[in-house]
Write an enzyme that holds these catalytic residues in place. Structure first.
Site, PDB file in Angstrom:
ATOM      1  N   PRO B 219     -12.218 -26.746  21.532  1.00  0.00           N
ATOM      2  CA  PRO B 219     -12.068 -25.773  22.621  1.00  0.00           C
ATOM      3  C   PRO B 219     -12.132 -24.325  22.156  1.00  0.00           C
ATOM      4  O   PRO B 219     -11.131 -23.600  22.187  1.00  0.00           O
ATOM      5  CB  PRO B 219     -10.693 -26.122  23.196  1.00  0.00           C
ATOM      6  CG  PRO B 219      -9.939 -26.674  22.025  1.00  0.00           C
ATOM      7  CD  PRO B 219     -10.938 -27.369  21.147  1.00  0.00           C
ATOM      8  N   CYS B 220     -13.315 -23.883  21.778  1.00  0.00           N
ATOM      9  CA  CYS B 220     -13.458 -22.496  21.345  1.00  0.00           C
ATOM     10  C   CYS B 220     -13.231 -21.534  22.512  1.00  0.00           C
ATOM     11  O   CYS B 220     -13.015 -20.337  22.295  1.00  0.00           O
ATOM     12  CB  CYS B 220     -14.813 -22.267  20.685  1.00  0.00           C
ATOM     13  SG  CYS B 220     -16.192 -22.783  21.690  1.00  0.00           S
TER      14      CYS B 220
END
Lengths: 175, 321
Positions: B219-220
């Site tokens: 989950p950048c």
């Protein structure tokens, strides 16, 4: 899983495909390489193959295409080695059931087959050595079933002419 | 000699069929009628039958070098190698546009946002590798879970991952630290740099996240600027980052060409602590984002395993919804 099914495909067909490639290249190492390449290509395309496809004929098609590319790339080398391979053949290994086939005739037959034009030779080997249907041979050579049949017949005619005097003489032969 | 007369030449294909045992009744009848008057072709048929016999013998005869053992063993090894490299991918519509998911034997290898139409870009094809094949069936389950996730009906994507597309060990460390960020939480690029023990490497962290081969899954989008600005995502598509955060309960406000997380509206914890606070607890608002993890909701913080602070009691005095 598709992978397991592919294992079964390898198990059922690898030996025969290698034998086909051995017949058309006359070299064990080429048959090794090309048979591996055939199955690697087949694996990549296997999951896209429609269910119920004729897997054996499909493998022959891949092997035939690879074989033809191989010939194109190494045409001169192939002839030289095919001739050498024939020279090195051991004594007729089919002595038990081959009473009618003298070594000399057999070698001549193999040499004639080796010297046929590529399409005729491939069609001839697929039909006479591996008993593929003409439609399957046509698919392998990207031609019609009728053309495949014509290739085999032309090959047969040439083989028969080249063996003149080496075939059993019919009772009514005029020669 | 072969038949020379035109009539013999015409019958020759049928003659070959008869010799090979392939002739239908019509061809066989034609040959029979012809042979009755042509001794030459009777002899010819004998020759062709003899030839068929020779070939049958040749077919059954052992071939020199007919040993497939070595080739078969090499093939098994090459197939195993190919299998581990091979990626099956599917392309699907999603709430965030067209998405590609690729999976290998090891796990999910690639998630990519695609333009609305057109062929795959050279970059995506390079990431897929030359052994990629379209295989929607293999990725259908992943697609369904991803859509649930994007619609807020699922908080986790517990997928095995194939991390072989990492560009470096550094990128791997960045992405592993990012993967550890809980659902509904955000931290800053400097926060990730601090977590991997490279506090000065803020820009390299941002670069590593820019080339994340597995957005959403790693989950950048939970990594933002120190000011609270979202900064960037998937090229220039920062609106996707805003939507992903909104799904997770992280509210943002529009800023110039960007969106911004309002720290005063976020539950806050010092990275490494076990309790979360309201942002006004102690001196939290003046601390650098790099030491903090922010949550959009109390539920998010508690689902991640954190307890309410016993001083500021966010459970008793929640932030306005």
């Amino acid at each position: 899983m598709a992978e397991d099914a592919f294992e079964a495909v390898v198990g059922s067909h690898h030996a025969e495909i290698r034998r086909y490639l051995l017949r058309i290249t006359a070299r064990g190492s080429d048959a090794d390489d090309l048979s591996q390449e055939t199955f690697l290509r087949a694996f990549r395309a296997y999951r896209a193959l429609p269910p119920g496809s004729n897997v054996r004929a499909w493998l022959f098609t891949i092997a035939t295409n690879l074989g033809r590319n191989h010939f194109r790339a190494q045409a001169r080398r192939r002839r030289a080695y095919a001739a050498a391979a024939l020279e090195m053949r051991p004594d007729a290994p089919d002595r038990t059931d081959g009473q009618m086939l003298a070594d000399e005739t057999r070698e001549r037959l193999e040499r004639v087959i080796t010297g046929l034009p590529a399409k005729q030779r491939l069609a001839f080997i697929m039909r006479k050595m591996h008993e593929l249907e003409y439609a399957e041979i046509g698919a392998s050579l990207s031609c019609s079933e009728e053309s495949a049949r014509a290739h085999v017949f032309q090959a047969l005619r040439k083989v028969r002419r080249s063996l003149d005097g080496h075939l059993p003489v019919g009772t009514e032969s005029s020669s | 000699m072969s038949p020379q007369l035109p009539v013999c030449r015409a019958i020759e294909p049928d003659l070959l069929s008869v010799a090979a045992g392939e002739a239908g009744p019509t061809a066989a009848g034609r040959v029979e009628a012809h042979l009755a008057t042509c001794g030459l072709c009777r002899a010819e048929l004998t020759h062709y039958r003899a030839l068929e016999g020779m070939m049958a013998t040749l077919r059954r005869a052992p071939l020199p070098d007919d040993d497939a053992t070595l080739a078969r063993a090499q093939l098994a090894s090459r197939l195993s190698d190919l299998r581990s490299r091979m990626v099956g991918f599917g392309i699907f519509p999603s709430p965030l546009g067209r998405i590609l998911i690729g999976r290998s034997e090891q796990g999910v290898a690639l998630v990519q946002y695609l333009p609305a139409d057109g062929p795959l870009s050279a970059r995506v094809r390079r990431l897929l590798g030359e052994d990629a094949v379209e295989d929607r069936a293999a990725t259908e389950g992943l697609r369904a879970e991803l859509v649930e996730y994007l619609e807020g009906r699922r908080a986790r994507l517990d997928w095995p991952l194939d991390l072989r597309r990492m560009r470096s060990d550094f990128q791997r460390r960045v992405l592993e630290a990012t993967a550890a960020l809980p659902y509904g939480a955000v931290t800053s690029y400097a926060g990730i740099a601090a977590r991997i023990g490279a506090p000065a490497a803020v820009r390299p962290v941002a670069q590593a996240l820019r080339w994340n081969p597995l957005p959403i899954v790693i989950p950048c989008h939970r990594v933002i600027g120190g000011s609270g600005a979202l900064i960037g995502y998937a090229g220039r598509r920062v609106e996707l980052k805003q939507r992903l955060l909104a799904v997770e309960g992280v509210k943002t406000v529009a800023a110039r060409n960007d969106f911004k997380v309002d720290r005063e509206a976020m539950y806050t914890m010092v990275t490494g602590d076990s309790e979360y606070c309201v942002p006004t607890c102690g001196s939290l608002l003046s601390r650098s984002m790099s030491t903090l993890t922010l949550f959009g909701t109390r539920e998010g913080a508690e689902a991640a395993g954190f307890a309410p602070c016993t001083s500021c009691r966010p459970d008793l005095h929640p932030l306005p919804a």
